[in-house]
Design a protein around this motif. Structure first.
Motif, PDB file in Angstrom:
ATOM      1  N   THR A 283      92.731 -11.222 -29.919  1.00  0.00           N
ATOM      2  CA  THR A 283      91.738 -10.923 -30.959  1.00  0.00           C
ATOM      3  C   THR A 283      91.614  -9.424 -31.200  1.00  0.00           C
ATOM      4  O   THR A 283      90.537  -8.916 -31.515  1.00  0.00           O
ATOM      5  N   GLY A 284      92.722  -8.712 -31.021  1.00  0.00           N
ATOM      6  CA  GLY A 284      92.724  -7.265 -31.251  1.00  0.00           C
ATOM      7  C   GLY A 284      92.997  -6.954 -32.713  1.00  0.00           C
ATOM      8  O   GLY A 284      92.647  -7.710 -33.620  1.00  0.00           O
ATOM      9  N   LYS A 285      93.682  -5.828 -32.936  1.00  0.00           N
ATOM     10  CA  LYS A 285      93.861  -5.315 -34.304  1.00  0.00           C
ATOM     11  C   LYS A 285      94.705  -6.266 -35.159  1.00  0.00           C
ATOM     12  O   LYS A 285      94.318  -6.619 -36.273  1.00  0.00           O
ATOM     13  N   VAL A 286      95.848  -6.705 -34.626  1.00  0.00           N
ATOM     14  CA  VAL A 286      96.724  -7.579 -35.422  1.00  0.00           C
ATOM     15  C   VAL A 286      96.117  -8.973 -35.558  1.00  0.00           C
ATOM     16  O   VAL A 286      96.071  -9.547 -36.652  1.00  0.00           O
TER      17      VAL A 286
ATOM     18  N   PRO B  15     105.055 -11.028 -33.082  1.00  0.00           N
ATOM     19  CA  PRO B  15     105.021  -9.719 -33.752  1.00  0.00           C
ATOM     20  C   PRO B  15     105.073  -8.551 -32.763  1.00  0.00           C
ATOM     21  O   PRO B  15     104.795  -7.414 -33.140  1.00  0.00           O
ATOM     22  N   ILE B  16     105.442  -8.820 -31.503  1.00  0.00           N
ATOM     23  CA  ILE B  16     105.264  -7.828 -30.424  1.00  0.00           C
ATOM     24  C   ILE B  16     106.300  -6.702 -30.509  1.00  0.00           C
ATOM     25  O   ILE B  16     107.489  -6.943 -30.707  1.00  0.00           O
TER      26      ILE B  16
ATOM     27  N   ALA C 237      99.560 -12.380 -30.750  1.00  0.00           N
ATOM     28  CA  ALA C 237      99.086 -11.034 -31.114  1.00  0.00           C
ATOM     29  C   ALA C 237      98.583 -10.315 -29.862  1.00  0.00           C
ATOM     30  O   ALA C 237      97.415  -9.948 -29.764  1.00  0.00           O
ATOM     31  N   ILE C 238      99.494 -10.128 -28.929  1.00  0.00           N
ATOM     32  CA  ILE C 238      99.147  -9.603 -27.599  1.00  0.00           C
ATOM     33  C   ILE C 238     100.095  -8.467 -27.231  1.00  0.00           C
ATOM     34  O   ILE C 238     101.198  -8.365 -27.785  1.00  0.00           O
ATOM     35  N   PRO C 239      99.702  -7.619 -26.278  1.00  0.00           N
ATOM     36  CA  PRO C 239     100.622  -6.545 -25.877  1.00  0.00           C
ATOM     37  C   PRO C 239     101.794  -7.116 -25.075  1.00  0.00           C
ATOM     38  O   PRO C 239     101.650  -8.151 -24.408  1.00  0.00           O
ATOM     39  N   TRP C 240     102.933  -6.405 -25.128  1.00  0.00           N
ATOM     40  CA  TRP C 240     104.113  -6.859 -24.402  1.00  0.00           C
ATOM     41  C   TRP C 240     103.807  -7.041 -22.914  1.00  0.00           C
ATOM     42  O   TRP C 240     104.205  -8.030 -22.306  1.00  0.00           O
TER      43      TRP C 240
ATOM     44  N   ARG D 161      90.777 -14.250 -24.080  1.00  0.00           N
ATOM     45  CA  ARG D 161      90.375 -14.349 -22.672  1.00  0.00           C
ATOM     46  C   ARG D 161      88.866 -14.497 -22.582  1.00  0.00           C
ATOM     47  O   ARG D 161      88.344 -14.987 -21.608  1.00  0.00           O
TER      48      ARG D 161
ATOM     49  N   ARG E  75     109.582   2.882 -37.556  1.00  0.00           N
ATOM     50  CA  ARG E  75     108.404   3.043 -38.418  1.00  0.00           C
ATOM     51  C   ARG E  75     107.292   3.807 -37.681  1.00  0.00           C
ATOM     52  O   ARG E  75     106.671   4.721 -38.224  1.00  0.00           O
TER      53      ARG E  75
ATOM     54  N   ALA F 208     101.346  -8.020 -21.434  1.00  0.00           N
ATOM     55  CA  ALA F 208     100.507  -9.180 -21.092  1.00  0.00           C
ATOM     56  C   ALA F 208     101.214 -10.493 -21.425  1.00  0.00           C
ATOM     57  O   ALA F 208     100.730 -11.572 -21.087  1.00  0.00           O
TER      58      ALA F 208
END
Ligand SMILES: NC(=O)c1ccc[n+]([C@@H]2O[C@H](COP(=O)([O-])OP(=O)(O)OC[C@H]3O[C@@H](n4cnc5c(N)ncnc54)[C@H](OP(=O)(O)O)[C@@H]3O)[C@@H](O)[C@H]2O)c1
Length: 245
Positions: A42-45, A125-126, A101-104, A65, A226, A106
């Protein structure tokens, strides 16, 4: 498709009324012809795509979480259209289409905690990133790509590398790029790529099926390019439009 939220905002502006809040409220209906999407993270992305997809008629189930915190409750309310939030595993069970939509760093734990993912479409989308001496590189545990490694971890699921080359403002509003923007897709299942492609078309973006999942490593390279460009040349930014001939 014209977005309901923007159409209603225009109507509200034209009539001087405020019909938008009641429409984007929790009671508003999603489009029953569109699938539910579980957005894990539930972060930015997650929050940007969640709101956008809800506007386009998709039913959104956030995986978090901490689904019961005020922060996540505020997000489901802002998303509207009966969006909900559950712990990751419960959210994953409720949809065939999932966005990771989570960091790599994690990803392995989160995927292991989601139960059986057989048959699910996992949109990835990681972009793992390690900035070293001013260079924008893949972290050491990403010799190939998150797309390929996640496909190994989530055997039986159909991983589709998608949306990783987009900046967040384009996810929210593709017209901000001033021209067409491609969403390159990589994955083993043509059917899964078609389904993800139709979401990108709904968003006003241009999907392009690049081929097999191993091509994720180059899509992740595009994203690092990018990000590196943006870091050095801000406020300038690049977006990708790829043309076939
Ligand atoms: N930001 C961009 O513009 C952009 C663009 C393209 C791709 N991406 C990629 O998209 C992914 C998500 O990016 P983001 O910017 O949304 O990241 P973010 O704002 O940090 O959000 C990540 C979310 O992942 C969930 N999560 C689960 N396990 C976690 C853990 N151990 N540590 C931290 N968070 C955990 C959290 O949601 P809960 O707390 O609810 O569990 C968190 O809010 C990344 O892999 C990034 O590379 C980002």
């Amino acid at each position: 498709m014209i977005e309901r939220r923007s159409t209603l905002a225009l109507l509200a502006a034209a009539t001087g009324t405020s019909i938008l809040p009641s429409i984007k409220g929790q009671a508003a209906e999603t489009d029953s012809s569109k699938p539910a999407i579980a957005i894990i993270g539930t972060g930015k992305v997650g929050s940007t795509l969640g709101k956008r997809w809800a506007d386009l008629g998709y039913k959104i189930i956030y995986g978090s979480r901490t689904p019961d915190t005020n922060r996540v409750k505020t997000l489901t309310k802002a998303t509207g259209y009966r969006a909900s939030a559950e712990i990751n595993e419960a959210a994953a069970k409720k949809a065939e289409l999932l966005l990771l939509a989570i960091p790599w760093n994690a990803a392995e734990d989160v995927i292991n905690g989601m139960g059986d993912l057989t048959g699910k479409i996992l949109m990835d989308p990681i972009n793992g990133l390690k900035v070293r001496d001013g260079r924008f590189e893949a972290p050491p545990d990403l010799e190939t790509s998150s797309g390929e490694i996640i496909q190994e971890w989530a055997k039986g699921a159909h991983v589709v590398k998608a949306f990783n080359t987009l900046s967040r403002d384009i996810m929210a509003d593709p017209t901000a790029g001033g021209g067409p923007i491609t969403v390159p897709l990589a994955g083993e299942s043509p059917t899964a790529k078609k389904r993800v492609g139709s979401i990108t078309v709904d968003m006003g973006l241009v999907p392009m099926d690049m081929g097999a999942i191993y091509l994720s490593r180059y899509l992740e390279g595009m994203a690092r390019l990018r990000i590196a460009f943006r870091a050095k040349k801000k406020p300038a930014a690049i977006e990708f439009y790829l043309q076939t001939r």
